[in-house]
Design an enzyme around this catalytic site. Structure first.
Site, PDB file in Angstrom:
ATOM      1  N   LYS A  39      35.726 -33.258   8.857  1.00 33.03           N
ATOM      2  CA  LYS A  39      34.265 -33.226   8.906  1.00 33.03           C
ATOM      3  C   LYS A  39      33.751 -33.525   7.503  1.00 33.03           C
ATOM      4  O   LYS A  39      33.961 -32.739   6.571  1.00 33.03           O
ATOM      5  CB  LYS A  39      33.781 -31.862   9.378  1.00 33.03           C
ATOM      6  CG  LYS A  39      32.287 -31.807   9.584  1.00 33.03           C
ATOM      7  CD  LYS A  39      31.915 -30.563  10.362  1.00 33.03           C
ATOM      8  CE  LYS A  39      30.460 -30.561  10.738  1.00 33.03           C
ATOM      9  NZ  LYS A  39      29.571 -30.370   9.607  1.00 33.03           N
ATOM     10  N   LYS A  76      35.415 -24.737  10.997  1.00 33.22           N
ATOM     11  CA  LYS A  76      35.144 -24.587   9.565  1.00 33.22           C
ATOM     12  C   LYS A  76      36.399 -24.070   8.874  1.00 33.22           C
ATOM     13  O   LYS A  76      37.022 -23.116   9.348  1.00 33.22           O
ATOM     14  CB  LYS A  76      33.995 -23.594   9.352  1.00 33.22           C
ATOM     15  CG  LYS A  76      32.637 -24.155   9.755  1.00 33.22           C
ATOM     16  CD  LYS A  76      32.240 -25.300   8.837  1.00 33.22           C
ATOM     17  CE  LYS A  76      30.797 -25.687   9.000  1.00 33.22           C
ATOM     18  NZ  LYS A  76      29.916 -25.158   8.028  1.00 33.22           N
ATOM     19  N   CYS A 125      40.478   9.685 -17.313  1.00 29.78           N
ATOM     20  CA  CYS A 125      41.004  11.024 -17.094  1.00 29.78           C
ATOM     21  C   CYS A 125      42.081  11.201 -18.157  1.00 29.78           C
ATOM     22  O   CYS A 125      43.035  10.412 -18.216  1.00 29.78           O
ATOM     23  CB  CYS A 125      41.603  11.098 -15.686  1.00 29.78           C
ATOM     24  SG  CYS A 125      42.616  12.554 -15.451  1.00 29.78           S
TER      25      CYS A 125
HETATM   26  S1  IVH Z   1      31.363 -36.438  15.398  1.00 30.75           S
HETATM   27  C1  IVH Z   1      27.891 -34.538  18.341  1.00 30.75           C
HETATM   28  N1  IVH Z   1      32.862 -36.599  13.328  1.00 30.75           N
HETATM   29  O1  IVH Z   1      28.763 -33.420  11.381  1.00 30.75           O
HETATM   30  C2  IVH Z   1      28.089 -35.066  17.012  1.00 30.75           C
HETATM   31  N2  IVH Z   1      30.683 -35.758  13.014  1.00 30.75           N
HETATM   32  O2  IVH Z   1      27.464 -31.053  12.793  1.00 30.75           O
HETATM   33  C3  IVH Z   1      29.423 -35.675  16.921  1.00 30.75           C
HETATM   34  N3  IVH Z   1      30.181 -35.203  10.692  1.00 30.75           N
HETATM   35  O3  IVH Z   1      25.917 -34.841  12.731  1.00 30.75           O
HETATM   36  C4  IVH Z   1      29.686 -36.035  15.576  1.00 30.75           C
HETATM   37  N4  IVH Z   1      32.107 -35.770   9.846  1.00 30.75           N
HETATM   38  O4  IVH Z   1      26.866 -35.918  10.623  1.00 30.75           O
HETATM   39  C5  IVH Z   1      31.672 -36.254  13.782  1.00 30.75           C
HETATM   40  N5  IVH Z   1      34.357 -36.854  11.596  1.00 30.75           N
HETATM   41  C6  IVH Z   1      33.149 -36.504  12.025  1.00 30.75           C
HETATM   42  C7  IVH Z   1      32.159 -35.999  11.169  1.00 30.75           C
HETATM   43  C8  IVH Z   1      30.923 -35.641  11.721  1.00 30.75           C
HETATM   44  C9  IVH Z   1      30.909 -35.302   9.583  1.00 30.75           C
HETATM   45  C10 IVH Z   1      28.788 -34.662  10.749  1.00 30.75           C
HETATM   46  C11 IVH Z   1      27.857 -35.544  11.510  1.00 30.75           C
HETATM   47  C12 IVH Z   1      27.261 -34.657  12.564  1.00 30.75           C
HETATM   48  C13 IVH Z   1      27.540 -33.303  12.062  1.00 30.75           C
HETATM   49  C14 IVH Z   1      27.674 -32.342  13.190  1.00 30.75           C
END
Ligand code: IVH
Length: 675
Positions: free
Chosen positions: A116, A318, A429
């Site tokens: 992510k 996370k 102490c």
């Molecule tokens: S898939 C339904 N893949 O995370 C959304 N998102 O909280 C599916 N993001 O808005 C998104 N890396 O901006 C996907 N490898 C990844 C990602 C990713 C970052 C962000 C994206 C999304 C948010 C979701």
């Protein structure tokens, strides 16, 4: 908590999270780490889940991220840009799967997992292979037209690359989604430039990337290095059936995708993926705070639909946070071996970096006052890897008026003698026979960097003290297996092992022994210097202040502390007791030259030429260690007649060298001639 307290807590959480967001997103300032803010958000969602009647529209949990900015044309997304629900552990991932399996008729689901990325989402619309529009996420339904700006990003193809397999994607409309990120090295470079120009520093790569994309002047955008990394391809599920295929296509069409992303046959495979990336992520060029896990089959993905603003078929895992929030339930005072009284916070248990944290040292009263920590406070706690947890700050906004200011007790909580404070910060102490101090002294004496007596950790020391088998460090050397084995914590084998380990420590290295005595201000380095200077314990005991003064690096405070220690009658008695119990630290040169130092042996079966005791004596004489059972630290297993199969197996398992009696004799003979 009663309902008015819950309501009050929810209100305060909403306010602090909102403040955090405002400072972070609007003012470009950080009030706390994202991890700490996440932890507060999590607490809020849990309270709201348990009390849905208390959810209000202005709650941060109800907010759809992003706002439309003036100055950009609005564009409605053909497919809504959704968010992801966060999960924080494997149990939550498994629960997610179970819920999905109730909705779709399947036994196994395969997944696709990606990192992510920490940037901003962007959607690119290609018509017949040509980039037509770039749209920001906005509120998920309507975004801003950022075409001019994203065209300056070199990793965004203006025309999709021709690829035989996916040529159909160059026909009609193909929408690609991904994350715009700023790489860490570019971020640092940019900040260096800013500094040179006397301009403001940017707070982090994500905000900088977002701020850059929102520039109305695309020239500024072109001057900042940004990257687009793709994760989504929108075409019908008949054309592209799996997420895995989406990624293949994305890369063939000319986009960057994460090399680490991959298909998982099941959630079991996720565990090792998490383990791999938990640390490896720190070596990436960009920031990432988790993983995105998607159901690989796009038909099922679609079938599962959406809840709120997130698809059911994907979640964000996370990474283990190194910071979290919790509550100081109480503060107690712990007395150390030198008598220092250290305030320690008892925390509402919280999992940080994979371990449950229940206590954190608060160091001293000054520190508590400086951080204004109170009993009942909500606090941010930091813990990275094996590092001891630290209370970073209190969240005063969450106070409800019930918090109590901590006062240092007047008396030692254990021996009840008064705690004194001289001109230093610490309270102490001064009763050297205080039970807390005795206990800590023995634990220190046996600890890894002191005499390293295996099996003599905190709990066993408590058991031995409670049973009155020992009263001080010297007593451990007269412990008998039969007495120890009678204690509840021990069996015959563990008693054997402990007494063996103690006997093997009767000729400790002098520096380790000095350090083990626990003299205030004498750490292992000073102990080493003292040992080098005096060579034997007797020399040290008889040393004059002037002799100590000759050691480089020993200042007045340390010197006084050493002199005081050796002058105390109780310590004189302790040293005599060590002698009576046959504890003789090795002379410096002698211990350095011992040929079998740090070499340990275990014998199995009967030896022809000598009995076990004799072998043990010879091994010890040369500085080696004789153990009764195999541990990770064993170097040699000596096999006599009728060796025990379990020892042989364990030695093989731990890849320990197996030798026969003849080889042992050779070692003893050769080494003795060396020594
Ligand atoms: S898939 C339904 N893949 O995370 C959304 N998102 O909280 C599916 N993001 O808005 C998104 N890396 O901006 C996907 N490898 C990844 C990602 C990713 C970052 C962000 C994206 C999304 C948010 C979701």
């Amino acid at each position: 908590m009663d309902s008015s307290k819950i309501k009050d807590r929810i209100e305060k959480l909403k306010k602090i999270i909102d403040d955090y967001r405002y400072h972070y997103h609007v003012l470009n300032e950080s009030l706390m780490s994202e991890e700490a803010a996440d932890s507060l958000k999590h607490e809020l969602s849990e309270l709201e889940a348990a009390h849905p009647d208390l959810i209000t529209e202005d709650s941060p949990t109800q907010r759809v991220a992003g706002q439309i900015l003036e100055g950009f044309k609005s564009i409605r997304h053909q497919t809504r840009m959704l968010s992801l629900r966060d999960v924080f552990n494997l149990k939550e991932v498994n629960d997610w799967e179970s819920r999905n399996l109730k909705l779709v008729d399947l036994k196994n689901i395969s997944y696709f997992v990606d990192l992510k990325m920490d940037g901003l989402a962007c959607s690119l619309i290609y018509q017949d292979g040509y980039l037509e529009t770039g749209v920001s996420r906005g509120d998920g339904f309507v975004g801003e037209d950022i075409t001019a700006n994203i065209k300056t990003i070199m990793s965004i193809p203006l025309k999709l690359r021709e690829t035989p397999k996916y040529s159909f994607l160059l026909k009609a409309r193909t929408e690609i989604r991904g994350e715009i990120v700023m790489y860490l090295k570019d971020f640092e470079e940019l900040n260096k430039k800013q500094q040179k120009l006397g301009l403001k520093q940017f707070s982090n790569p994500r905000n900088t990337a977002a701020g850059t994309i929102r520039q109305l002047n695309s020239k500024i955008v072109s001057e900042r290095k940004l990257y687009f990394r793709a994760y989504d391809l929108i075409r019908s599920i008949e054309e592209i059936k799996t997420v895995e295929e989406e990624y293949l296509a994305l890369s063939e069409l000319g986009f960057i995708t994460n090399k680490g992303s991959k298909k998982l046959k099941n959630l079991k495979e996720l565990e090792s993926f998490i383990e791999e990336w938990q640390d490896k992520r720190k070596t990436l060029e960009f920031n990432t705070d988790g993983l995105v896990i998607k159901i690989n089959d796009r038909r099922i993905y679609q079938e599962l639909g959406v809840v709120g603003k997130a698809p059911r078929a994907a979640i964000a895992y996370k990474f283990v946070a190194e910071e979290s929030t919790t509550i100081i339930k109480d503060i107690f005072v712990s007395i150390g071996r030198t008598g220092v009284a250290t305030p320690v916070a008892i925390l509402k248990p919280v999992v940080i970096a994979g371990t449950t944290v229940q206590m954190a040292t608060l160091h001293n009263l000054d520190e508590i006052r400086r951080k204004d920590l109170r009993i009942g406070d909500s606090v941010i706690v930091h813990k990275a890897g094996d590092i001891i947890p630290e209370v970073v700050k209190s969240l005063k906004e969450l106070r409800n008026g019930q918090e109590k200011i901590f006062q240092m007790p007047k008396a030692c909580p254990d021996c009840k003698k008064p705690l004194t404070q001289n001109d230093e910060v610490a309270y102490r102490c001064t009763n050297s026979s205080c039970p807390s101090r005795t206990y800590k002294r023995i634990v220190h004496f046996a600890s890894k960097s002191a005499l390293d007596i295996e099996g003599l950790g905190e709990k066993n020391v408590i058991a031995l003290l409670d049973s009155k088998l020992i009263n001080d460090q010297a007593d451990i050397f007269k412990l008998k297996e039969s007495e120890v084995a009678k204690l509840e914590r021990f069996g015959q084998l563990s008693a054997n092992n402990l007494v063996d380990a103690i006997n093997n420590s009767k000729k400790p290295d002098l520096a380790r022994f000095i350090y083990a005595l626990g003299i205030r201000h004498v750490g292992s380095k000073t102990a080493e210097d003292i040992a080098n200077k005096f060579k034997t314990l007797d020399n040290l005991v008889n040393a004059k202040e002037d002799d100590l003064n000759e050691i480089e690096g020993i200042g007045q405070v340390v010197l006084e502390s050493i002199v005081e220690w050796f002058n105390e009658s109780e310590n004189k008695r302790l040293l005599q007791k060590f002698k009576d119990n046959e504890v003789f630290p090795l002379e410096r040169e002698q211990s350095r030259n011992l040929p079998l130092l740090n070499t340990s042996f275990v014998i199995t079966g009967t030896l022809d030429n000598m009995d076990r005791e004799e072998a043990a004596t010879q091994i010890r004489k040369l500085g080696g260690t004789f153990q009764s059972s195999i541990t990770k630290t064993t170097n040699y297993l000596v096999t006599g007649e009728n060796p025990g199969s379990s020892k042989l197996l364990k030695a093989r398992e731990l890849e320990i060298k197996i030798i026969d009696e003849k080889m042992l004799m050779n070692i003893l003979k050769n080494k003795a001639s060396l020594g």
